[in-house]
Design a protein around this motif. Structure first.
Motif, short mmCIF file in Angstrom:
data_model
loop_
_atom_site.label_atom_id
_atom_site.label_comp_id
_atom_site.label_asym_id
_atom_site.label_seq_id
_atom_site.Cartn_x
_atom_site.Cartn_y
_atom_site.Cartn_z
N SER A 45 10.07 -9.82 -62.16
CA SER A 45 9.73 -10.28 -63.51
C SER A 45 10.95 -10.90 -64.19
CB SER A 45 9.21 -9.12 -64.36
OG SER A 45 8.05 -8.59 -63.80
N SER A 76 11.28 -14.89 -65.18
CA SER A 76 11.49 -15.29 -66.58
C SER A 76 12.76 -16.13 -66.73
CB SER A 76 11.55 -14.06 -67.49
OG SER A 76 12.66 -13.27 -67.18
N GLU A 96 1.32 -21.72 -71.19
CA GLU A 96 0.36 -20.74 -70.64
C GLU A 96 0.82 -19.32 -70.96
OE1 GLU A 96 -2.58 -21.01 -69.07
OE2 GLU A 96 -2.54 -23.18 -69.37
N ILE A 97 2.11 -19.07 -70.84
CA ILE A 97 2.64 -17.73 -71.13
C ILE A 97 2.48 -17.41 -72.61
CG2 ILE A 97 4.76 -16.34 -71.21
CD1 ILE A 97 5.61 -17.75 -68.62
N GLN A 98 2.75 -18.36 -73.47
CA GLN A 98 2.63 -18.14 -74.90
C GLN A 98 1.18 -17.94 -75.31
OE1 GLN A 98 4.71 -21.48 -76.58
NE2 GLN A 98 6.72 -20.48 -76.40
N GLN A 99 0.24 -18.64 -74.66
CA GLN A 99 -1.17 -18.46 -74.98
C GLN A 99 -1.66 -17.11 -74.54
OE1 GLN A 99 -3.31 -21.71 -73.19
NE2 GLN A 99 -2.56 -23.22 -74.69
N ALA A 100 -1.10 -16.59 -73.44
CA ALA A 100 -1.51 -15.27 -72.94
C ALA A 100 -1.04 -14.18 -73.89
CB ALA A 100 -0.93 -15.05 -71.55
N ASN A 101 0.08 -14.40 -74.57
CA ASN A 101 0.60 -13.40 -75.51
C ASN A 101 -0.18 -13.48 -76.78
OD1 ASN A 101 2.47 -12.47 -73.72
ND2 ASN A 101 4.10 -13.79 -74.46
#
Length: 94
Positions: A60, A64, A89-94
């Motif tokens: 992880s 990152s 995509e990572i920001q939308q998942a958060n």
């Protein structure tokens, strides 16, 4: 011509030293764990958990850092847009 083994003097000292070394070895934690199948299974289970957790945390952190570095690369059109998409995509998942 058979010679008889002389167990006097130095040989007795060597035998006593060997006996003490074997006793020390048999009292060692590593040997005691391997004498019991349940202790060995527990040790290997905990070892596997630690290895798995360390692998996940390490992967992880590595991913990152790689994504962060790739997001800074804007001058290469393919990598820059790909990194930007991953970050979105990572920001939308958060």
């Amino acid at each position: 011509m058979t010679e008889k083994l002389d167990l006097t003097g130095k040989s007795h000292e060597d035998l006593a030293r060997l006996s003490r070394a074997l006793e020390t070895l048999s009292n060692h934690r590593f040997v005691r764990i391997h004498n019991s199948i349940w202790l060995l299974m527990w040790y290997q289970f905990v070892r596997g958990l630690a290895l798995g957790l360390g692998t996940v945390i390490g992967a992880s952190a590595l991913v990152s850092v790689v994504v962060l570095l790739l997001s800074q690369v804007e001058f290469v059109p393919i990598l820059g847009s790909w990194a930007t998409q991953i970050i979105e995509e990572i920001q939308q998942a958060n």
